[in-house]
Design an enzyme around this catalytic site. Structure first.
Site, short mmCIF file in Angstrom:
data_model
loop_
_atom_site.label_atom_id
_atom_site.label_comp_id
_atom_site.label_asym_id
_atom_site.label_seq_id
_atom_site.Cartn_x
_atom_site.Cartn_y
_atom_site.Cartn_z
CE LYS A 42 -0.83 -7.03 13.88
NZ LYS A 42 -1.64 -9.21 13.96
CB SER A 96 9.77 -13.50 16.00
OG SER A 96 9.37 -12.32 14.42
CB THR A 97 14.60 -11.63 16.84
OG1 THR A 97 14.82 -11.58 18.62
CG2 THR A 97 15.67 -10.53 16.42
N GLY A 118 10.77 -7.68 14.77
CA GLY A 118 11.27 -6.66 15.24
C GLY A 118 12.15 -5.79 14.49
CD GLU A 134 9.13 -9.45 25.55
OE1 GLU A 134 10.04 -10.18 25.16
OE2 GLU A 134 7.79 -9.62 25.44
CB CYS A 153 9.45 -14.03 25.04
SG CYS A 153 8.62 -12.78 26.28
CD GLU A 184 11.49 -16.83 21.44
OE1 GLU A 184 11.99 -16.60 22.12
OE2 GLU A 184 11.78 -15.96 20.00
#
Length: 467
Positions: free
Chosen positions: A166, A219-220, A223, A240, A274, A373
Protein backbone atom coordinates in the site's frame (compact mmCIF):
# COMPACT_ATOMS: atom_id res chain seq x y z
CA UNK A 1 -3.68 -7.48 -8.10
CA UNK A 2 -2.85 -11.12 -8.58
CA UNK A 3 -0.38 -10.28 -11.32
CA UNK A 4 -2.99 -8.52 -13.45
CA UNK A 5 -4.33 -4.99 -13.87
CA UNK A 6 -7.87 -5.07 -12.50
CA UNK A 7 -10.75 -2.61 -12.34
CA UNK A 8 -11.33 -1.22 -8.83
CA UNK A 9 -14.54 -2.10 -7.03
CA UNK A 10 -15.27 1.56 -6.26
CA UNK A 11 -15.46 4.71 -8.35
CA UNK A 12 -13.24 7.01 -6.26
CA UNK A 13 -10.21 8.72 -7.76
CA UNK A 14 -7.00 10.09 -6.24
CA UNK A 15 -5.68 13.37 -7.62
CA UNK A 16 -1.90 13.46 -7.99
CA UNK A 17 -0.82 17.08 -7.52
CA UNK A 18 2.54 18.40 -8.67
CA UNK A 19 4.37 19.99 -5.70
CA UNK A 20 6.16 22.39 -8.04
CA UNK A 21 3.15 23.63 -10.05
CA UNK A 22 0.25 22.85 -7.65
CA UNK A 23 -1.62 21.39 -10.63
CA UNK A 24 -3.29 17.98 -10.94
CA UNK A 25 -0.99 15.93 -13.18
CA UNK A 26 -2.73 12.55 -12.96
CA UNK A 27 -5.60 10.62 -11.46
CA UNK A 28 -5.44 7.05 -10.23
CA UNK A 29 -8.18 4.74 -8.94
CA UNK A 30 -8.85 4.88 -5.22
CA UNK A 31 -9.08 1.35 -3.78
CA UNK A 32 -11.82 0.26 -1.41
CA UNK A 33 -11.66 -2.12 1.52
CA UNK A 34 -13.23 -4.71 -0.78
CA UNK A 35 -10.20 -4.34 -3.08
CA UNK A 36 -7.94 -4.95 -0.08
CA UNK A 37 -9.91 -8.10 0.76
CA UNK A 38 -9.53 -9.33 -2.81
CA UNK A 39 -5.79 -8.62 -2.91
CA UNK A 40 -5.23 -10.35 0.43
CA UNK A 41 -7.25 -13.36 -0.73
CA UNK A 42 -5.11 -13.62 -3.87
CA UNK A 43 -1.93 -13.31 -1.81
CA UNK A 44 -3.15 -16.02 0.58
CA UNK A 45 -3.93 -18.42 -2.27
CA UNK A 46 -0.54 -17.80 -3.83
CA UNK A 47 1.25 -18.30 -0.54
CA UNK A 48 -0.51 -21.58 0.16
CA UNK A 49 -0.10 -22.69 -3.45
CA UNK A 50 2.83 -22.89 -5.85
CA UNK A 51 4.77 -19.89 -4.49
CA UNK A 52 5.40 -21.58 -1.15
CA UNK A 53 7.18 -24.45 -2.92
CA UNK A 54 9.64 -22.25 -4.82
CA UNK A 55 13.28 -22.52 -3.83
CA UNK A 56 15.34 -19.62 -2.45
CA UNK A 57 17.37 -19.67 -5.67
CA UNK A 58 14.22 -19.39 -7.82
CA UNK A 59 12.99 -16.46 -5.74
CA UNK A 60 16.41 -14.86 -5.98
CA UNK A 61 16.36 -15.15 -9.76
CA UNK A 62 12.98 -13.40 -9.83
CA UNK A 63 14.29 -10.54 -7.67
CA UNK A 64 17.25 -10.16 -10.00
CA UNK A 65 14.88 -9.84 -12.95
CA UNK A 66 12.86 -7.22 -11.10
CA UNK A 67 16.06 -5.29 -10.38
CA UNK A 68 16.98 -5.45 -14.06
CA UNK A 69 13.60 -4.05 -15.06
CA UNK A 70 13.82 -1.19 -12.55
CA UNK A 71 17.38 -0.37 -13.58
CA UNK A 72 16.41 -0.12 -17.25
CA UNK A 73 13.83 2.52 -16.40
CA UNK A 74 15.67 4.64 -13.81
CA UNK A 75 15.56 7.82 -15.97
CA UNK A 76 11.79 7.41 -16.37
CA UNK A 77 11.34 6.71 -12.66
CA UNK A 78 13.33 9.85 -11.83
CA UNK A 79 11.20 12.07 -14.08
CA UNK A 80 7.94 10.74 -12.66
CA UNK A 81 9.33 11.03 -9.13
CA UNK A 82 10.17 14.69 -9.82
CA UNK A 83 6.64 15.28 -11.09
CA UNK A 84 4.73 13.62 -8.24
CA UNK A 85 7.01 14.23 -5.23
CA UNK A 86 9.13 17.20 -6.30
CA UNK A 87 12.59 15.67 -5.90
CA UNK A 88 15.24 16.88 -8.36
CA UNK A 89 15.83 14.39 -11.17
CA UNK A 90 19.34 13.61 -9.90
CA UNK A 91 17.90 12.75 -6.47
CA UNK A 92 15.35 10.48 -8.14
CA UNK A 93 18.08 8.66 -10.03
CA UNK A 94 19.92 8.06 -6.75
CA UNK A 95 16.80 6.83 -4.96
CA UNK A 96 15.96 4.35 -7.70
CA UNK A 97 19.56 3.22 -7.89
CA UNK A 98 19.23 2.37 -4.19
CA UNK A 99 16.10 0.35 -4.99
CA UNK A 100 17.98 -1.79 -7.49
CA UNK A 101 20.84 -2.26 -5.02
CA UNK A 102 18.42 -3.53 -2.37
CA UNK A 103 16.67 -5.89 -4.78
CA UNK A 104 20.00 -7.29 -5.97
CA UNK A 105 21.18 -7.85 -2.43
CA UNK A 106 18.09 -9.85 -1.52
CA UNK A 107 18.37 -11.72 -4.83
CA UNK A 108 21.70 -13.20 -3.69
CA UNK A 109 21.17 -13.48 0.05
CA UNK A 110 20.14 -17.12 -0.21
CA UNK A 111 23.73 -17.95 -1.16
CA UNK A 112 24.94 -17.14 2.35
CA UNK A 113 21.79 -17.68 4.43
CA UNK A 114 20.80 -21.06 5.84
CA UNK A 115 17.06 -21.67 5.65
CA UNK A 116 17.59 -25.20 7.03
CA UNK A 117 20.17 -26.14 9.63
CA UNK A 118 21.01 -29.47 11.29
CA UNK A 119 22.03 -29.45 14.96
CA UNK A 120 22.88 -31.83 17.75
CA UNK A 121 21.57 -31.12 21.25
CA UNK A 122 23.07 -33.71 23.56
CA UNK A 123 22.11 -36.97 21.93
CA UNK A 124 19.16 -35.57 20.03
CA UNK A 125 19.18 -34.70 16.34
CA UNK A 126 17.57 -31.35 15.59
CA UNK A 127 16.58 -29.51 12.46
CA UNK A 128 16.04 -25.76 12.49
CA UNK A 129 13.84 -24.58 9.62
CA UNK A 130 13.25 -20.92 8.77
CA UNK A 131 9.93 -20.63 6.98
CA UNK A 132 8.16 -17.61 5.44
CA UNK A 133 5.87 -15.76 7.83
CA UNK A 134 3.06 -15.67 5.26
CA UNK A 135 1.11 -12.77 3.74
CA UNK A 136 2.78 -9.41 4.30
CA UNK A 137 1.01 -6.06 4.34
CA UNK A 138 3.61 -3.46 3.38
CA UNK A 139 2.73 0.19 4.01
CA UNK A 140 5.13 2.75 2.63
CA UNK A 141 5.42 6.57 2.56
CA UNK A 142 5.60 9.06 -0.29
CA UNK A 143 9.16 10.34 0.17
CA UNK A 144 10.79 7.42 -1.65
CA UNK A 145 8.04 5.09 -2.87
CA UNK A 146 10.02 2.58 -4.93
CA UNK A 147 13.04 2.49 -2.62
CA UNK A 148 10.67 1.91 0.32
CA UNK A 149 8.87 -0.79 -1.66
CA UNK A 150 12.16 -2.54 -2.45
CA UNK A 151 13.05 -2.46 1.26
CA UNK A 152 9.98 -4.63 1.90
CA UNK A 153 9.28 -6.53 -1.31
CA UNK A 154 12.92 -7.65 -1.52
CA UNK A 155 13.14 -9.50 1.82
CA UNK A 156 9.52 -10.66 1.69
CA UNK A 157 9.94 -12.39 -1.67
CA UNK A 158 13.37 -13.71 -0.76
CA UNK A 159 11.84 -15.31 2.33
CA UNK A 160 8.96 -16.84 0.36
CA UNK A 161 6.19 -14.49 1.49
CA UNK A 162 3.53 -12.83 -0.64
CA UNK A 163 2.86 -9.10 -0.42
CA UNK A 164 0.04 -6.58 -0.54
CA UNK A 165 1.77 -3.23 -0.98
CA UNK A 166 0.00 0.00 0.00
CA UNK A 167 1.83 3.11 -1.23
CA UNK A 168 0.79 6.54 0.00
CA UNK A 169 -1.73 8.45 -2.15
CA UNK A 170 0.88 11.20 -2.74
CA UNK A 171 3.26 8.80 -4.50
CA UNK A 172 1.29 6.30 -6.58
CA UNK A 173 2.75 6.91 -10.04
CA UNK A 174 6.25 5.55 -9.47
CA UNK A 175 4.73 2.50 -7.82
CA UNK A 176 2.59 1.88 -10.89
CA UNK A 177 5.82 1.97 -12.90
CA UNK A 178 7.18 -0.52 -10.37
CA UNK A 179 4.13 -2.68 -11.03
CA UNK A 180 5.00 -2.68 -14.73
CA UNK A 181 8.50 -3.85 -13.80
CA UNK A 182 7.04 -6.67 -11.70
CA UNK A 183 4.83 -7.68 -14.61
CA UNK A 184 7.76 -7.64 -17.06
CA UNK A 185 9.87 -9.69 -14.66
CA UNK A 186 7.22 -12.41 -14.53
CA UNK A 187 6.06 -12.22 -10.93
CA UNK A 188 3.67 -15.17 -10.48
CA UNK A 189 -0.05 -14.73 -10.01
CA UNK A 190 -1.08 -13.40 -6.61
CA UNK A 191 2.41 -12.86 -5.24
CA UNK A 192 2.23 -9.04 -5.18
CA UNK A 193 -0.70 -6.63 -5.18
CA UNK A 194 -0.31 -2.83 -5.27
CA UNK A 195 -3.10 -0.59 -3.94
CA UNK A 196 -2.17 3.07 -3.41
CA UNK A 197 -4.54 4.55 -0.86
CA UNK A 198 -5.06 6.51 2.32
CA UNK A 199 -5.31 5.72 6.02
CA UNK A 200 -8.59 3.80 5.85
CA UNK A 201 -7.06 1.35 3.37
CA UNK A 202 -3.92 1.04 5.47
CA UNK A 203 -5.85 0.39 8.66
CA UNK A 204 -8.02 -2.24 6.97
CA UNK A 205 -4.86 -4.00 5.79
CA UNK A 206 -3.37 -3.88 9.30
CA UNK A 207 -6.53 -5.33 10.84
CA UNK A 208 -7.00 -8.03 8.21
CA UNK A 209 -6.99 -11.50 9.82
CA UNK A 210 -5.31 -13.08 6.77
CA UNK A 211 -2.32 -10.72 6.89
CA UNK A 212 0.41 -12.37 8.94
CA UNK A 213 2.86 -9.48 9.15
CA UNK A 214 2.84 -5.72 8.72
CA UNK A 215 5.94 -3.91 7.48
CA UNK A 216 5.57 -0.16 7.92
CA UNK A 217 7.63 2.92 7.17
CA UNK A 218 6.25 6.25 8.30
CA UNK A 219 5.64 8.49 11.27
CA UNK A 220 6.06 7.43 14.87
CA UNK A 221 2.45 8.40 15.58
CA UNK A 222 1.19 6.04 12.86
CA UNK A 223 3.62 3.38 14.07
CA UNK A 224 2.09 3.48 17.54
CA UNK A 225 -1.35 2.90 16.03
CA UNK A 226 -0.12 -0.02 13.93
CA UNK A 227 1.66 -1.63 16.88
CA UNK A 228 -1.55 -1.36 18.91
CA UNK A 229 -3.68 -2.96 16.19
CA UNK A 230 -1.17 -5.73 15.53
CA UNK A 231 -0.94 -6.39 19.25
CA UNK A 232 -4.67 -7.06 19.42
CA UNK A 233 -4.29 -10.09 17.15
CA UNK A 234 -0.58 -10.87 17.84
CA UNK A 235 0.35 -10.16 14.23
CA UNK A 236 4.04 -9.77 13.44
CA UNK A 237 5.25 -6.26 12.59
CA UNK A 238 8.30 -4.19 11.88
CA UNK A 239 8.29 -0.42 12.15
CA UNK A 240 10.71 2.03 10.56
CA UNK A 241 9.74 5.35 12.07
CA UNK A 242 10.94 8.89 12.63
CA UNK A 243 14.22 10.42 13.61
CA UNK A 244 15.89 13.51 14.98
CA UNK A 245 19.45 12.47 14.36
CA UNK A 246 22.49 14.29 15.69
CA UNK A 247 25.75 15.07 13.93
CA UNK A 248 28.42 15.53 16.59
CA UNK A 249 31.27 17.77 15.44
CA UNK A 250 34.40 17.41 17.59
CA UNK A 251 36.73 20.26 18.50
CA UNK A 252 39.34 19.13 15.97
CA UNK A 253 36.97 18.86 13.00
CA UNK A 254 37.81 20.90 9.89
CA UNK A 255 34.97 23.03 8.50
CA UNK A 256 35.94 22.54 4.87
CA UNK A 257 36.02 18.77 5.25
CA UNK A 258 32.78 18.43 7.22
CA UNK A 259 30.34 20.78 5.45
CA UNK A 260 30.18 18.91 2.09
CA UNK A 261 28.82 15.87 3.95
CA UNK A 262 26.94 17.42 6.85
CA UNK A 263 24.79 19.95 4.98
CA UNK A 264 23.32 17.50 2.43
CA UNK A 265 22.72 15.02 5.27
CA UNK A 266 20.46 17.59 6.93
CA UNK A 267 18.54 19.09 4.02
CA UNK A 268 18.85 16.56 1.16
CA UNK A 269 15.52 15.71 -0.53
CA UNK A 270 14.27 18.93 1.09
CA UNK A 271 14.76 17.35 4.52
CA UNK A 272 12.11 14.70 3.84
CA UNK A 273 14.31 11.82 4.99
CA UNK A 274 13.83 9.99 8.29
CA UNK A 275 17.59 9.66 8.83
CA UNK A 276 18.33 13.35 8.20
CA UNK A 277 20.97 14.91 10.46
CA UNK A 278 18.86 17.80 11.74
CA UNK A 279 20.67 18.48 15.03
CA UNK A 280 24.26 19.63 14.60
CA UNK A 281 26.24 19.65 17.85
CA UNK A 282 29.32 21.90 17.92
CA UNK A 283 31.79 23.00 20.64
CA UNK A 284 30.53 26.16 22.31
CA UNK A 285 33.82 27.94 21.63
CA UNK A 286 33.35 27.39 17.89
CA UNK A 287 29.59 28.00 17.73
CA UNK A 288 29.81 31.37 15.95
CA UNK A 289 32.31 30.00 13.42
CA UNK A 290 30.09 27.04 12.61
CA UNK A 291 26.96 29.21 12.50
CA UNK A 292 28.51 31.54 9.92
CA UNK A 293 29.82 28.67 7.78
CA UNK A 294 26.57 26.68 7.82
CA UNK A 295 24.44 29.75 7.16
CA UNK A 296 26.58 30.57 4.14
CA UNK A 297 26.38 26.98 2.91
CA UNK A 298 22.60 26.83 3.22
CA UNK A 299 22.22 30.24 1.63
CA UNK A 300 24.06 29.03 -1.47
CA UNK A 301 21.77 26.04 -2.06
CA UNK A 302 19.75 26.36 -5.29
CA UNK A 303 16.03 25.80 -4.66
CA UNK A 304 13.70 25.51 -7.61
CA UNK A 305 12.25 23.47 -10.45
CA UNK A 306 13.06 19.78 -9.89
CA UNK A 307 13.55 19.34 -13.65
CA UNK A 308 16.27 22.01 -13.77
CA UNK A 309 19.73 20.35 -13.56
CA UNK A 310 20.97 23.30 -11.46
CA UNK A 311 18.39 22.66 -8.73
CA UNK A 312 19.62 21.08 -5.50
CA UNK A 313 16.34 21.23 -3.54
CA UNK A 314 12.84 20.96 -4.92
CA UNK A 315 9.56 21.76 -3.16
CA UNK A 316 8.09 19.92 -0.23
CA UNK A 317 5.86 17.08 -1.36
CA UNK A 318 2.51 18.43 -0.16
CA UNK A 319 0.92 21.70 0.85
CA UNK A 320 0.22 20.37 4.33
CA UNK A 321 3.90 19.48 4.60
CA UNK A 322 4.93 23.07 3.88
CA UNK A 323 2.39 24.28 6.45
CA UNK A 324 3.96 21.88 8.97
CA UNK A 325 7.49 23.10 8.28
CA UNK A 326 6.50 26.76 8.38
CA UNK A 327 4.67 26.06 11.64
CA UNK A 328 7.86 24.68 13.18
CA UNK A 329 9.88 27.66 11.94
CA UNK A 330 7.39 29.90 13.75
CA UNK A 331 7.65 27.71 16.86
CA UNK A 332 11.44 27.98 16.81
CA UNK A 333 11.23 31.77 16.70
CA UNK A 334 8.74 31.82 19.60
CA UNK A 335 11.00 29.55 21.60
CA UNK A 336 13.80 32.10 21.29
CA UNK A 337 15.98 30.47 18.64
CA UNK A 338 17.44 32.70 15.92
CA UNK A 339 17.07 32.17 12.18
CA UNK A 340 20.60 32.43 10.82
CA UNK A 341 19.64 31.49 7.27
CA UNK A 342 16.37 30.95 5.40
CA UNK A 343 13.16 30.89 7.36
CA UNK A 344 10.82 31.88 4.54
CA UNK A 345 9.72 31.06 1.00
CA UNK A 346 12.23 31.47 -1.82
CA UNK A 347 11.88 34.63 -3.86
CA UNK A 348 10.51 34.23 -7.39
CA UNK A 349 8.81 30.88 -6.74
CA UNK A 350 5.18 31.92 -6.54
CA UNK A 351 3.86 28.46 -7.45
CA UNK A 352 4.83 25.29 -5.65
CA UNK A 353 5.30 24.29 -2.03
CA UNK A 354 8.78 25.67 -1.59
CA UNK A 355 10.55 26.67 1.60
CA UNK A 356 14.07 27.98 2.12
CA UNK A 357 16.66 25.75 3.78
CA UNK A 358 16.72 27.09 7.32
CA UNK A 359 19.35 27.18 10.06
CA UNK A 360 18.45 27.92 13.67
CA UNK A 361 21.11 29.04 16.13
CA UNK A 362 20.76 29.70 19.84
CA UNK A 363 18.96 26.37 20.14
CA UNK A 364 18.60 24.51 23.41
CA UNK A 365 18.04 20.77 23.06
CA UNK A 366 14.79 20.89 25.03
CA UNK A 367 13.18 23.15 22.41
CA UNK A 368 10.51 21.57 20.22
CA UNK A 369 12.52 22.29 17.06
CA UNK A 370 15.29 20.12 18.56
CA UNK A 371 13.03 17.36 19.87
CA UNK A 372 10.33 16.87 17.22
CA UNK A 373 10.72 15.58 13.68
CA UNK A 374 10.00 18.45 11.28
CA UNK A 375 10.55 16.54 8.01
CA UNK A 376 11.75 19.60 6.17
CA UNK A 377 15.02 21.43 5.46
CA UNK A 378 15.46 22.82 8.98
CA UNK A 379 18.68 22.34 10.98
CA UNK A 380 19.23 23.21 14.63
CA UNK A 381 22.76 24.20 15.66
CA UNK A 382 23.30 23.24 19.32
CA UNK A 383 26.43 24.08 21.33
CA UNK A 384 27.96 21.66 23.84
CA UNK A 385 30.52 21.85 26.65
CA UNK A 386 32.83 18.85 26.41
CA UNK A 387 32.38 15.39 24.96
CA UNK A 388 30.28 14.08 27.86
CA UNK A 389 27.80 16.90 27.28
CA UNK A 390 27.76 16.28 23.52
CA UNK A 391 26.93 12.59 23.96
CA UNK A 392 24.26 13.46 26.53
CA UNK A 393 22.62 15.88 24.09
CA UNK A 394 22.80 13.38 21.22
CA UNK A 395 21.01 10.79 23.36
CA UNK A 396 18.49 13.27 24.81
CA UNK A 397 15.81 12.40 22.26
CA UNK A 398 12.87 10.05 21.94
CA UNK A 399 14.44 8.95 18.66
CA UNK A 400 17.52 6.91 17.81
CA UNK A 401 17.62 6.29 14.07
CA UNK A 402 20.93 7.62 12.75
CA UNK A 403 23.89 9.76 13.68
CA UNK A 404 27.32 10.99 12.72
CA UNK A 405 30.57 12.02 14.35
CA UNK A 406 33.23 14.19 12.75
CA UNK A 407 36.70 13.99 14.24
CA UNK A 408 40.32 13.13 13.44
CA UNK A 409 40.74 11.46 16.84
CA UNK A 410 39.96 7.72 16.68
CA UNK A 411 39.41 7.57 20.45
CA UNK A 412 36.70 10.24 20.27
CA UNK A 413 35.09 8.48 17.31
CA UNK A 414 35.11 5.12 19.07
CA UNK A 415 33.56 6.52 22.22
CA UNK A 416 30.79 8.30 20.31
CA UNK A 417 29.82 5.31 18.19
CA UNK A 418 29.69 3.13 21.32
CA UNK A 419 27.71 5.50 23.50
CA UNK A 420 25.26 7.18 21.11
CA UNK A 421 22.10 5.07 20.92
CA UNK A 422 21.18 4.95 17.25
CA UNK A 423 20.70 2.29 14.60
CA UNK A 424 23.31 3.61 12.14
CA UNK A 425 26.21 5.92 12.96
CA UNK A 426 28.71 7.28 10.44
CA UNK A 427 32.27 8.45 11.14
CA UNK A 428 33.36 11.51 9.14
CA UNK A 429 30.40 10.96 6.84
CA UNK A 430 26.61 10.89 7.07
CA UNK A 431 23.61 9.33 5.39
CA UNK A 432 21.91 5.95 5.47
CA UNK A 433 23.14 2.57 4.28
CA UNK A 434 20.33 0.47 2.80
CA UNK A 435 22.25 -2.75 2.21
CA UNK A 436 23.11 -3.15 5.89
CA UNK A 437 20.71 -3.30 8.86
CA UNK A 438 18.76 -0.06 8.98
CA UNK A 439 16.36 0.80 11.78
CA UNK A 440 16.21 2.61 15.07
CA UNK A 441 16.45 2.56 18.80
CA UNK A 442 13.68 3.90 21.03
CA UNK A 443 10.75 5.47 19.14
CA UNK A 444 12.55 5.28 15.81
CA UNK A 445 11.14 1.81 15.32
CA UNK A 446 11.23 -1.93 15.90
CA UNK A 447 13.24 -4.30 13.73
CA UNK A 448 15.77 -3.80 10.96
CA UNK A 449 15.67 -3.65 7.17
CA UNK A 450 18.57 -4.46 4.84
CA UNK A 451 21.12 -7.27 4.97
CA UNK A 452 20.54 -10.65 6.62
CA UNK A 453 18.84 -8.86 9.50
CA UNK A 454 16.28 -7.54 7.03
CA UNK A 455 15.12 -10.95 5.87
CA UNK A 456 14.96 -12.38 9.40
CA UNK A 457 11.77 -10.45 10.19
CA UNK A 458 9.98 -12.25 7.32
CA UNK A 459 10.80 -15.73 8.63
CA UNK A 460 9.40 -17.95 11.37
CA UNK A 461 11.75 -20.42 13.06
CA UNK A 462 10.64 -24.03 13.55
CA UNK A 463 12.54 -26.61 15.61
CA UNK A 464 12.16 -30.29 14.65
CA UNK A 465 13.37 -32.91 17.12
CA UNK A 466 14.23 -36.37 15.73
CA UNK A 467 15.04 -37.82 19.17
Amino acid sequence: MGGEWVAPQGTGRIDVISPSTEEVIAQVPEPTTADVDAAVAMARRAFEGPWRNTTPAERGALLARIADEVEKRIPEFARVFAAEVGAPVAVGETFHGLATAMLRQFATLHESMRFTEERLDGGAKMRIVREPVGVVGAIIPWNGPVAAAAFKVGPALAAGCTVVLKPAPEGPLTNYLFAECLEAAGVPEGVIGILPGGREIGEHLVRHPDVDKIAFTGSTAAGRRIASLCGQRIARFTLELGGKSAGLVAEDADLSEVLPSLVPAGIGHTGQVCAAITRVLVPRAREAEWADAMAAALGSVVVGDPFDPATALGPLAAERQRERVEGYIAIGRREGARVASGGGRPAGLDKGWYVEPTLFTGVRNEMRIAQEEIFGPVISLIPYDGLDDAIRIANDSQYGLAGAVYTNDPDIAERVVREVRAGQIFVNNAGMCVTQPFGGFKQSGIGREGGPEGIAAYLETKMINFG
